[in-house]
Design a protein around this motif. Structure first.
Motif, PDB file in Angstrom:
ATOM      1  N   TYR A 123     -96.559  76.865  23.409  1.00 46.86           N
ATOM      2  CA  TYR A 123     -96.280  76.790  24.597  1.00 46.86           C
ATOM      3  C   TYR A 123     -96.406  77.875  25.582  1.00 46.86           C
ATOM      4  N   THR A 124     -96.376  78.985  25.085  1.00 50.08           N
ATOM      5  CA  THR A 124     -96.625  79.923  26.157  1.00 50.08           C
ATOM      6  C   THR A 124     -97.519  80.530  27.057  1.00 50.08           C
ATOM      7  N   LEU A 125     -97.126  81.175  27.791  1.00 48.78           N
ATOM      8  CA  LEU A 125     -98.407  81.560  28.832  1.00 48.78           C
ATOM      9  C   LEU A 125     -98.370  83.340  28.739  1.00 48.78           C
ATOM     10  N   LYS A 126     -99.157  84.326  28.071  1.00 45.33           N
ATOM     11  CA  LYS A 126     -99.320  85.031  28.127  1.00 45.33           C
ATOM     12  C   LYS A 126     -99.878  85.803  29.529  1.00 45.33           C
ATOM     13  N   VAL A 127     -98.987  86.359  29.706  1.00 46.92           N
ATOM     14  CA  VAL A 127     -99.240  87.297  31.577  1.00 46.92           C
ATOM     15  C   VAL A 127     -99.358  88.924  30.871  1.00 46.92           C
ATOM     16  N   HIS A 128    -100.833  89.052  31.319  1.00 42.85           N
ATOM     17  CA  HIS A 128    -100.827  90.391  31.700  1.00 42.85           C
ATOM     18  C   HIS A 128    -101.714  91.400  32.882  1.00 42.85           C
ATOM     19  N   THR A 129    -100.827  92.028  33.323  1.00 46.12           N
ATOM     20  CA  THR A 129    -100.966  92.854  34.493  1.00 46.12           C
ATOM     21  C   THR A 129    -101.351  94.008  34.466  1.00 46.12           C
ATOM     22  N   LYS A 130    -101.978  94.689  35.816  1.00 49.21           N
ATOM     23  CA  LYS A 130    -102.251  95.770  35.559  1.00 49.21           C
ATOM     24  C   LYS A 130    -100.900  96.124  37.184  1.00 49.21           C
ATOM     25  N   ILE A 131    -100.368  97.610  37.017  1.00 46.42           N
ATOM     26  CA  ILE A 131     -99.735  97.960  38.090  1.00 46.42           C
ATOM     27  C   ILE A 131     -99.685  99.204  38.416  1.00 46.42           C
ATOM     28  N   HIS A 132    -100.429 100.337  38.805  1.00 45.96           N
ATOM     29  CA  HIS A 132    -100.943 101.620  39.075  1.00 45.96           C
ATOM     30  C   HIS A 132    -101.511 101.887  37.710  1.00 45.96           C
ATOM     31  N   GLU A 133    -102.014 101.748  36.912  1.00 43.16           N
ATOM     32  CA  GLU A 133    -102.888 101.055  36.073  1.00 43.16           C
ATOM     33  C   GLU A 133    -102.460 101.151  34.799  1.00 43.16           C
ATOM     34  N   ARG A 134    -101.113 100.290  35.084  1.00 37.53           N
ATOM     35  CA  ARG A 134    -100.684 100.937  33.527  1.00 37.53           C
ATOM     36  C   ARG A 134    -100.324  98.981  33.079  1.00 37.53           C
ATOM     37  N   ASP A 135    -100.962  99.345  32.315  1.00 39.74           N
ATOM     38  CA  ASP A 135    -100.737  97.765  31.242  1.00 39.74           C
ATOM     39  C   ASP A 135     -99.123  97.106  31.053  1.00 39.74           C
ATOM     40  N   TYR A 136     -99.117  95.888  31.608  1.00 44.67           N
ATOM     41  CA  TYR A 136     -97.879  95.149  31.350  1.00 44.67           C
ATOM     42  C   TYR A 136     -98.060  93.449  30.532  1.00 44.67           C
ATOM     43  N   VAL A 137     -97.640  93.407  29.785  1.00 43.95           N
ATOM     44  CA  VAL A 137     -98.123  91.880  29.228  1.00 43.95           C
ATOM     45  C   VAL A 137     -96.455  91.891  28.719  1.00 43.95           C
ATOM     46  N   LYS A 138     -96.230  90.325  29.122  1.00 43.42           N
ATOM     47  CA  LYS A 138     -95.634  89.445  28.685  1.00 43.42           C
ATOM     48  C   LYS A 138     -95.631  87.811  28.302  1.00 43.42           C
ATOM     49  N   GLU A 139     -94.693  87.284  27.448  1.00 41.58           N
ATOM     50  CA  GLU A 139     -95.795  85.953  27.112  1.00 41.58           C
ATOM     51  C   GLU A 139     -94.340  85.099  26.790  1.00 41.58           C
ATOM     52  N   ILE A 140     -94.578  83.948  28.405  1.00 40.83           N
ATOM     53  CA  ILE A 140     -93.369  83.096  29.218  1.00 40.83           C
ATOM     54  C   ILE A 140     -93.658  81.584  28.202  1.00 40.83           C
ATOM     55  N   ILE A 141     -92.883  81.714  27.920  1.00 39.57           N
ATOM     56  CA  ILE A 141     -92.044  79.771  27.190  1.00 39.57           C
ATOM     57  C   ILE A 141     -92.834  78.573  28.405  1.00 39.57           C
ATOM     58  N   PHE A 142     -93.304  78.514  28.877  1.00 34.76           N
ATOM     59  CA  PHE A 142     -93.347  77.035  29.573  1.00 34.76           C
ATOM     60  C   PHE A 142     -93.839  75.523  28.728  1.00 34.76           C
ATOM     61  N   PHE A 143     -93.260  74.656  28.816  1.00 38.84           N
ATOM     62  CA  PHE A 143     -93.667  73.830  28.118  1.00 38.84           C
ATOM     63  C   PHE A 143     -95.211  72.903  29.330  1.00 38.84           C
ATOM     64  N   LYS A 144     -95.663  71.972  28.301  1.00 39.43           N
ATOM     65  CA  LYS A 144     -96.620  71.118  29.870  1.00 39.43           C
ATOM     66  C   LYS A 144     -95.997  70.346  30.245  1.00 39.43           C
ATOM     67  N   LYS A 145     -96.754  69.670  31.830  1.00 41.58           N
ATOM     68  CA  LYS A 145     -95.582  69.113  32.667  1.00 41.58           C
ATOM     69  C   LYS A 145     -95.668  67.525  31.405  1.00 41.58           C
ATOM     70  N   GLY A 146     -94.116  66.918  31.741  1.00 39.69           N
ATOM     71  CA  GLY A 146     -94.129  65.848  30.957  1.00 39.69           C
ATOM     72  C   GLY A 146     -93.353  66.300  29.639  1.00 39.69           C
ATOM     73  N   GLU A 147     -93.001  66.844  28.783  1.00 38.91           N
ATOM     74  CA  GLU A 147     -93.319  68.003  27.459  1.00 38.91           C
ATOM     75  C   GLU A 147     -92.023  68.951  27.492  1.00 38.91           C
ATOM     76  N   ARG A 148     -91.397  68.868  28.743  1.00 38.11           N
ATOM     77  CA  ARG A 148     -90.200  69.354  28.378  1.00 38.11           C
ATOM     78  C   ARG A 148     -89.309  68.923  27.991  1.00 38.11           C
ATOM     79  N   PRO A 149     -88.276  69.648  27.161  1.00 40.49           N
ATOM     80  CA  PRO A 149     -87.663  68.780  25.584  1.00 40.49           C
ATOM     81  C   PRO A 149     -86.420  68.708  26.852  1.00 40.49           C
ATOM     82  N   ILE A 150     -85.790  66.918  26.508  1.00 38.19           N
ATOM     83  CA  ILE A 150     -84.308  67.046  27.222  1.00 38.19           C
ATOM     84  C   ILE A 150     -83.318  67.527  26.720  1.00 38.19           C
ATOM     85  N   GLU A 151     -81.921  68.371  27.921  1.00 39.23           N
ATOM     86  CA  GLU A 151     -81.615  68.841  27.818  1.00 39.23           C
ATOM     87  C   GLU A 151     -79.922  68.313  28.020  1.00 39.23           C
TER      88      GLU A 151
END
Length: 159
Positions: free
Chosen positions: A131-159
Motif C-alpha cells: 500500500y505504498t506509492l513510491k514517488v521519485h522526482t528530480k529538482i535542480h537535477e537532484r533526485d528525491y524519492v519517498k514512499e507514501i502510504i496510500f490505501f486503496k479506495k474503500g480499503e482504508r482502515p476504520i479509525e
C-alpha cells in the motif's frame, strides 16, 4: 709572449633571470588571483548548499501535503505518470501530475495546488502489496524519492 684581450671579453656578461623584486611581485599577483578564485568557489558552494536545503525543504512540504491526515487520500489508479487519488470525506478525485515543470495536485472543480516547481522528472509507482506509492522526482537535477502510504479506495482502515 704577450696576451691580448679582445674588447668583448672584458665586458661583464649579463646574467639572465629575475630579480627578487620581480619574483615578489609575481608571487603576490598569483596569491591575489588564487584568493579571488577561492572566494568565488566558497560563495558558489554556499549558494549550492542553500539551494539544496531549500529544495529538500520544499520536497518535504510536498510529501507532507500528500501524507496529511486531514486530506485522507486513497489510491484509485495510475495512468502513466498521472496518479489518481480520492478523498473519501469530500468524495472528490485528485490527480497528481507533472505539468510544465510543476508537480501539482489537481481537483475536479478546485483548480490545482502547486506542490513543487523546477521539477524535471516525476515518476510514481504504486505497490499493491505494501500500500505504498513510491514517488521519485528530480529538482535542480537532484533526485528525491519517498514512499507514501496510500490505501486503496474503500480499503482504508476504520479509525
Amino acid at each position: 709572449m704577450s696576451i691580448k684581450f679582445k674588447g668583448d671579453c672584458l665586458k661583464r656578461k649579463e646574467i639572465l633571470g629575475f630579480t627578487l623584486i620581480e619574483c615578489l611581485i609575481a608571487l603576490s599577483l598569483t596569491l591575489m588571483i588564487l584568493s579571488t578564485f577561492r572566494l568565488v568557489l566558497n560563495t558558489s558552494n554556499r549558494v549550492n548548499q542553500q539551494i539544496t536545503a531549500e529544495d529538500f525543504f520544499r520536497w518535504q512540504q510536498a510529501v507532507d501535503v500528500l501524507n496529511n491526515e486531514s486530506m485522507k487520500l486513497s489510491f484509485i489508479k495510475q495512468d502513466g505518470n498521472t496518479v489518481v487519488l480520492y478523498n473519501e470525506e469530500t468524495n472528490k478525485e485528485y490527480h497528481l501530475i507533472l505539468k510544465n515543470g510543476v508537480l501539482q495536485l489537481t481537483g475536479d472543480e478546485s483548480g490545482y495546488q502547486p506542490l513543487l516547481d523546477n521539477v524535471s522528472f516525476f515518476k510514481a509507482v504504486y505497490d499493491d502489496k505494501n500500500y505504498t506509492l513510491k514517488v521519485h522526482t528530480k529538482i535542480h537535477e537532484r533526485d528525491y524519492v519517498k514512499e507514501i502510504i496510500f490505501f486503496k479506495k474503500g480499503e482504508r482502515p476504520i479509525e
